[in-house]
Design an enzyme around this catalytic site. Structure first.
Site: not given
Length: 257
Positions: A140, A237
């Site tokens: 990520e 998220e």
């Protein structure tokens, strides 16, 4: 109207009123979710979560390798690989979710070439473990607003690393919010490389809240994902700014076909 993609609730930040993480998982299921995700696992009730997953039929899309260790600092490489090994073992009971890896911080005095080579070496060692266990690692990229000296803050660099490691068990996590903070053009950085992306997370700009509360063009996000052939789930998220039923209704509306 239906969601363009399966949606995954980030129970780290959502359904907080329900209580512990296993209770949040049940609350997410009651709200219509079949997928959920959270961050670090060592401080979480793993056994209770496993029970809740079995009873609700839900699936975890992702969680983070814990503890977080650097992929670019050779002094932390063994600890990083051990963290991957331990996370794989501890979370198998949760259905072998995708495991998120961040890069760690830049090392002072190290060249770009050395940063890249160290990252490839660490990720290759971690990917060997993932291949053996049948688990997917997600690399990520983050952003410099949250982490000024983080190494991996570029989608392009993240994809370059995934390509260099060349493992079927290492893919990219593309986060719309992190990418937007860094001023990236989503269509440009993902063009021709969407096959290397295994998960997408979303939040609006600038404050990481529900889609529709900021300045992201969600029609364009959906169109880009469709045009580039993305076929996975979308992780919500974000930090809710309203009651969860309203927050989720708005998110689903923004992400619907």
């Amino acid at each position: 109207m239906s969601a363009a993609y399966p949606l995954s609730s980030c129970i780290e930040w959502q359904f907080a009123d329900a209580g512990d993480l296993d209770a949040r998982l049940r609350a997410a299921r009651a709200a219509g979710f079949e997928l959920a995700e959270f961050h670090l696992w060592r401080d979480k009730p793993v056994d209770a979560l496993a029970t809740a997953l079995a009873e609700t039929g839900m699936r975890l899309t992702s969680l983070c390798v814990d503890p977080r260790r650097s992929i670019v600092d050779p002094g932390e490489r063994d600890e990083m690989v051990d963290a991957v090994r331990e996370t794989i073992a501890a979370t198998a009971v949760l259905g072998k979710p995708n495991l998120i890896v961040a890069s760690g911080f830049r090392v002072e005095g190290m060249s770009e070439e050395e940063h890249f080579a160290n990252a490839v070496a660490a990720l290759r060692a971690a990917a060997d473990l993932a291949e053996e266990a049948g688990v997917m690692l997600l690399l990520e990229p983050l952003n410099t607003r949250l982490f000024a000296t983080m190494y991996l803050v570029s989608t392009t660099l993240g994809l370059d690393l995934v390509e260099a490691v060349d493992s079927p068990n290492l893919r990219l996590l593309y986060d719309v919010w992190h990418s937007a903070v860094m001023g990236e053009d989503m269509a440009q950085v993902l063009a021709g490389r969407m096959h290397l992306v295994a998960h997408v997370q979303v939040a609006d700009m600038p404050d990481r809240n529900e889609p529709g509360t900021g300045n992201v063009d969600w029609d364009q996000v959906r169109q880009t994902l469709r045009d580039l052939g993305y076929a996975g789930a979308i992780g919500l998220e974000y930090f809710p700014t309203m009651p969860m039923d309203q927050s989720l209704a708005q998110s689903r509306r923004m992400l619907a076909d």
